[in-house]
Design a protein around this motif. Structure first.
Motif, PDB file in Angstrom:
ATOM      1  N   ALA A  76       0.830  -1.202   0.000  1.00  5.71           N
ATOM      2  CA  ALA A  76       0.000   0.000   0.000  1.00  5.71           C
ATOM      3  C   ALA A  76       0.867   1.255   0.000  1.00  5.71           C
ATOM      4  CB  ALA A  76      -0.913   0.012   1.220  1.00  5.71           C
ATOM      5  N   LYS A  77       0.391   2.251  -0.680  1.00  2.00           N
ATOM      6  CA  LYS A  77       1.070   3.541  -0.723  1.00  2.00           C
ATOM      7  C   LYS A  77       0.930   4.220   0.639  1.00  2.00           C
ATOM      8  CE  LYS A  77       0.732   7.939  -3.148  1.00  2.00           C
ATOM      9  NZ  LYS A  77       0.113   8.622  -4.260  1.00  2.00           N
ATOM     10  N   VAL A  78       2.047   4.660   1.203  1.00  2.00           N
ATOM     11  CA  VAL A  78       2.043   5.315   2.502  1.00  2.00           C
ATOM     12  C   VAL A  78       2.230   6.809   2.296  1.00  2.00           C
ATOM     13  CG1 VAL A  78       3.195   5.471   4.730  1.00  2.00           C
ATOM     14  CG2 VAL A  78       3.044   3.274   3.581  1.00  2.00           C
ATOM     15  N   GLU A  79       1.382   7.590   2.908  1.00  2.00           N
ATOM     16  CA  GLU A  79       1.484   9.040   2.822  1.00  2.00           C
ATOM     17  C   GLU A  79       1.496   9.624   4.227  1.00  2.00           C
ATOM     18  OE1 GLU A  79      -1.097  10.972   0.066  1.00  2.00           O
ATOM     19  OE2 GLU A  79      -1.246   9.187  -1.162  1.00  2.00           O
ATOM     20  N   PHE A  80       2.095  10.773   4.373  1.00  2.00           N
ATOM     21  CA  PHE A  80       2.181  11.448   5.656  1.00  2.00           C
ATOM     22  C   PHE A  80       1.710  12.889   5.499  1.00  2.00           C
ATOM     23  CE2 PHE A  80       5.590   8.272   5.426  1.00  2.00           C
ATOM     24  CZ  PHE A  80       5.180   7.429   6.445  1.00  2.00           C
ATOM     25  N   PRO A  81       0.400  13.123   5.569  1.00  2.00           N
ATOM     26  CA  PRO A  81      -0.107  14.482   5.403  1.00  2.00           C
ATOM     27  C   PRO A  81       0.479  15.419   6.450  1.00  2.00           C
ATOM     28  CG  PRO A  81      -1.908  12.893   5.593  1.00  2.00           C
ATOM     29  CD  PRO A  81      -0.634  12.164   5.865  1.00  2.00           C
ATOM     30  N   GLY A  82       0.904  16.565   6.009  1.00  2.00           N
ATOM     31  CA  GLY A  82       1.434  17.576   6.910  1.00  2.00           C
ATOM     32  C   GLY A  82       2.870  17.347   7.343  1.00  2.00           C
ATOM     33  N   ALA A  83       3.521  16.299   6.842  1.00  2.00           N
ATOM     34  CA  ALA A  83       4.910  16.036   7.214  1.00  2.00           C
ATOM     35  C   ALA A  83       5.826  17.108   6.633  1.00  2.00           C
ATOM     36  CB  ALA A  83       5.342  14.659   6.709  1.00  2.00           C
ATOM     37  N   ALA A  84       6.862  17.459   7.369  1.00  2.00           N
ATOM     38  CA  ALA A  84       7.863  18.429   6.902  1.00  2.00           C
ATOM     39  C   ALA A  84       9.026  17.649   6.292  1.00  2.00           C
ATOM     40  CB  ALA A  84       8.331  19.289   8.068  1.00  2.00           C
ATOM     41  N   TRP A  85       9.017  17.543   4.971  1.00  2.00           N
ATOM     42  CA  TRP A  85      10.047  16.788   4.259  1.00  2.00           C
ATOM     43  C   TRP A  85      11.278  17.660   4.057  1.00  2.00           C
ATOM     44  CZ3 TRP A  85       9.433  11.726   3.523  1.00  2.00           C
ATOM     45  CH2 TRP A  85       8.144  11.211   3.611  1.00  2.00           C
ATOM     46  N   ARG A  86      12.458  17.031   4.152  1.00  2.00           N
ATOM     47  CA  ARG A  86      13.691  17.776   3.905  1.00  2.00           C
ATOM     48  C   ARG A  86      14.689  16.911   3.155  1.00  2.00           C
ATOM     49  NH1 ARG A  86      17.463  17.181   8.802  1.00  2.00           N
ATOM     50  NH2 ARG A  86      16.545  15.404   9.837  1.00  2.00           N
ATOM     51  N   LYS A  87      15.538  17.570   2.379  1.00  2.00           N
ATOM     52  CA  LYS A  87      16.589  16.898   1.628  1.00  2.00           C
ATOM     53  C   LYS A  87      17.915  17.085   2.344  1.00  2.00           C
ATOM     54  CE  LYS A  87      14.941  18.385  -2.756  1.00  2.00           C
ATOM     55  NZ  LYS A  87      15.290  18.792  -4.098  1.00  2.00           N
TER      56      LYS A  87
ATOM     57  N   LEU B 270      10.731  13.502   9.826  1.00  2.00           N
ATOM     58  CA  LEU B 270      10.718  12.952  11.172  1.00  2.00           C
ATOM     59  C   LEU B 270       9.303  13.048  11.701  1.00  2.00           C
ATOM     60  CD1 LEU B 270      14.022  14.531  12.499  1.00  2.00           C
ATOM     61  CD2 LEU B 270      13.671  12.296  11.429  1.00  2.00           C
ATOM     62  N   LEU B 271       8.733  11.906  12.033  1.00  2.00           N
ATOM     63  CA  LEU B 271       7.351  11.816  12.481  1.00  2.00           C
ATOM     64  C   LEU B 271       7.318  11.479  13.965  1.00  2.00           C
ATOM     65  CD1 LEU B 271       6.365   9.694   9.401  1.00  2.00           C
ATOM     66  CD2 LEU B 271       6.053  12.157   9.651  1.00  2.00           C
ATOM     67  N   ALA B 272       6.152  11.398  14.536  1.00  2.00           N
ATOM     68  CA  ALA B 272       6.020  11.144  15.973  1.00  2.00           C
ATOM     69  C   ALA B 272       6.766   9.875  16.405  1.00  2.00           C
ATOM     70  CB  ALA B 272       4.549  11.048  16.352  1.00  2.00           C
ATOM     71  N   GLU B 273       6.523   8.761  15.749  1.00  2.00           N
ATOM     72  CA  GLU B 273       7.160   7.507  16.145  1.00  2.00           C
ATOM     73  C   GLU B 273       7.778   6.761  14.971  1.00  2.00           C
ATOM     74  OE1 GLU B 273       4.560   5.120  18.498  1.00  2.00           O
ATOM     75  OE2 GLU B 273       3.962   6.810  19.743  1.00  2.00           O
ATOM     76  N   ARG B 274       7.896   7.415  13.838  1.00  2.00           N
ATOM     77  CA  ARG B 274       8.434   6.792  12.625  1.00  2.00           C
ATOM     78  C   ARG B 274       9.298   7.800  11.881  1.00  2.00           C
ATOM     79  NH1 ARG B 274       8.093   1.581  12.733  1.00  2.00           N
ATOM     80  NH2 ARG B 274       7.958   1.376  10.509  1.00  2.00           N
ATOM     81  N   VAL B 275       9.995   7.317  10.871  1.00  2.00           N
ATOM     82  CA  VAL B 275      10.750   8.180   9.966  1.00  2.00           C
ATOM     83  C   VAL B 275      10.229   7.882   8.568  1.00  2.00           C
ATOM     84  CG1 VAL B 275      13.027   8.749   9.045  1.00  2.00           C
ATOM     85  CG2 VAL B 275      12.787   8.148  11.462  1.00  2.00           C
ATOM     86  N   GLY B 276       9.790   8.920   7.867  1.00  2.00           N
ATOM     87  CA  GLY B 276       9.308   8.762   6.501  1.00  2.00           C
ATOM     88  C   GLY B 276      10.450   9.009   5.529  1.00  2.00           C
ATOM     89  N   VAL B 277      10.522   8.200   4.472  1.00  2.00           N
ATOM     90  CA  VAL B 277      11.565   8.326   3.459  1.00  2.00           C
ATOM     91  C   VAL B 277      10.890   8.237   2.101  1.00  2.00           C
ATOM     92  CG1 VAL B 277      13.733   7.381   2.578  1.00  2.00           C
ATOM     93  CG2 VAL B 277      13.167   7.116   4.999  1.00  2.00           C
ATOM     94  N   ARG B 278      11.207   9.185   1.209  1.00  2.00           N
ATOM     95  CA  ARG B 278      10.626   9.140  -0.141  1.00  2.00           C
ATOM     96  C   ARG B 278      11.639   9.610  -1.178  1.00  2.00           C
ATOM     97  NH1 ARG B 278       6.330  14.203  -0.110  1.00  2.00           N
ATOM     98  NH2 ARG B 278       7.901  15.863  -0.102  1.00  2.00           N
ATOM     99  N   ASP B 279      11.361   9.298  -2.419  1.00  2.00           N
ATOM    100  CA  ASP B 279      12.208   9.679  -3.549  1.00  2.00           C
ATOM    101  C   ASP B 279      11.825  11.082  -3.988  1.00  2.00           C
ATOM    102  OD1 ASP B 279      13.531   9.969  -5.970  1.00  2.00           O
ATOM    103  OD2 ASP B 279      12.894   8.040  -6.763  1.00  2.00           O
ATOM    104  N   SER B 280      12.783  11.981  -4.033  1.00  2.00           N
ATOM    105  CA  SER B 280      12.476  13.367  -4.405  1.00  2.00           C
ATOM    106  C   SER B 280      12.041  13.492  -5.862  1.00  2.00           C
ATOM    107  CB  SER B 280      13.684  14.275  -4.138  1.00  2.00           C
ATOM    108  OG  SER B 280      14.780  13.903  -4.950  1.00  2.00           O
ATOM    109  N   LYS B 281      12.397  12.516  -6.708  1.00  2.00           N
ATOM    110  CA  LYS B 281      11.997  12.569  -8.122  1.00  2.00           C
ATOM    111  C   LYS B 281      10.568  12.107  -8.344  1.00  2.00           C
ATOM    112  CE  LYS B 281      15.184   9.923  -9.302  1.00  2.00           C
ATOM    113  NZ  LYS B 281      16.375   9.220  -9.059  1.00  2.00           N
ATOM    114  N   ASP B 282      10.013  11.362  -7.378  1.00  2.00           N
ATOM    115  CA  ASP B 282       8.676  10.795  -7.543  1.00  2.00           C
ATOM    116  C   ASP B 282       7.910  10.885  -6.224  1.00  2.00           C
ATOM    117  OD1 ASP B 282       6.465   9.576  -8.575  1.00  2.00           O
ATOM    118  OD2 ASP B 282       7.402   7.607  -8.828  1.00  2.00           O
TER     119      ASP B 282
END
Length: 63
Positions: A2-13, A28-40
């Protein structure tokens, strides 16, 4: 998977990205770390535990 999304997350490179659009972004989330590809950004993101993220950084730091 499933596609995971984090609404309102502050993404940084990484400051090592050189300003390009070809790196990973981290949120950086409350109890997890979100990681995504900046190209997609619309493809979703991975969610890892803080200890998993630290482990990845340790391994990458040795490369």
């Amino acid at each position: 998977m499933a596609k995971v999304e984090f609404p309102g997350a502050a993404w940084r490179k990484s400051s090592y990205s050189g300003g390009g659009n070809d790196c990973v972004e981290v949120a950086l989330l409350a109890e997890r770390v979100g990681v995504r590809d900046s190209k997609d950004r619309d493809a979703g993101a991975l969610s890892v535990s803080p200890s998993g993220w630290r482990g990845l950084l340790t391994v990458v730091g040795r490369a």
